[in-house]
Design an enzyme around this catalytic site. Sequence first.
Site, short mmCIF file in Angstrom:
data_model
loop_
_atom_site.label_atom_id
_atom_site.label_comp_id
_atom_site.label_asym_id
_atom_site.label_seq_id
_atom_site.Cartn_x
_atom_site.Cartn_y
_atom_site.Cartn_z
N SER A 149 0.83 -1.20 0.00
CA SER A 149 0.00 0.00 0.00
C SER A 149 0.87 1.26 0.00
CB SER A 149 -0.97 -0.05 1.18
OG SER A 149 -1.95 0.96 1.06
N GLU A 245 -9.35 -4.21 -6.34
CA GLU A 245 -8.75 -3.10 -5.60
C GLU A 245 -9.03 -1.75 -6.24
OE1 GLU A 245 -5.08 -3.22 -3.67
OE2 GLU A 245 -4.69 -5.31 -4.19
#
Length: 304
Positions: A149, A245
């Site tokens: 991330s 995502e």
Amino acid sequence: MKINPALKQYFTESILKSSFKFPSRFNLPPATARFGIEQLSRFIPQRKDVQIRSLRVAGIRAEEIKPQAHSTQLIFHIHGGAFFVGSLKTHRAFLSEVAARTQMQVFHLDYPLAPENKFPEAGDAIYDVYQQLLDQGILPKDIIISGDSCGANLALALALRLKEEDPKQLPSALILMCPFLDLTLTGESLRYNQNLDALLSIEALEAGIDFYVPKHLDPSLPPLSPIFGDLEGLPPTLVQIGSKEILLSDAQRFEQKATEAGVKVTYKLYTGMWHNFQMFSPWFDEAKKSLADIAEFAHRIDRS
């Protein structure tokens, strides 16, 4: 009793959306968000066949996770959390799995979080830790820098800084898991996957950017959004992303730009997976496959 995989995924996504994603849309105080994610991470089982040692490097708290006495490669991991959450606690169980699967030493650190520490505090601290490891005699060729991330953002930004200052200090490889690389939030998947991603909300990303980026800085600057940097000359890179995502576009655009710049990119898309799905490897086959792919990539780098 064996649970139907589709049903298991449905219930997991429902739980994540209600317990983590939905609350994250309401701009919770950082301390509250940090406590919540640490509580959720407690449900991830930690491997017992690794050794964990606490240490301090360049003034930063860190942990060394070792599956065996001697390892030829060190995985230098930078945790995610939108720049304002995440810790040694949130990623310890996941990284114990990475260490066990790769049989390599994993080093991860508690870098300073926003909003208490805005850009460039986190990146400078990570850079100082990396330099101290080199000063201790660890060779760049024996280091793989990884991040998940926003940790992937910081990992790539570190590599770009090393490339500019001293290319000989570049690590042997990069691993970018579910990378958050564009702080201008221009990726199309932010729109078309916003309801599909079980873990990450646009509001959480916006809060992280607001906490992390000083008001006078343009978030498109490469040290903040490394996808806009000069990628030529970077080491071999593994990119992992889930099909659901909201950051899918960041991974896709990086793969295209890096390949055009001559970087050897291994791009892996995992069907039906949400943000940071790798942390759920005890329960889902695609997440197990992602760890096997990390191990295969790391061993290939080690042999080269």
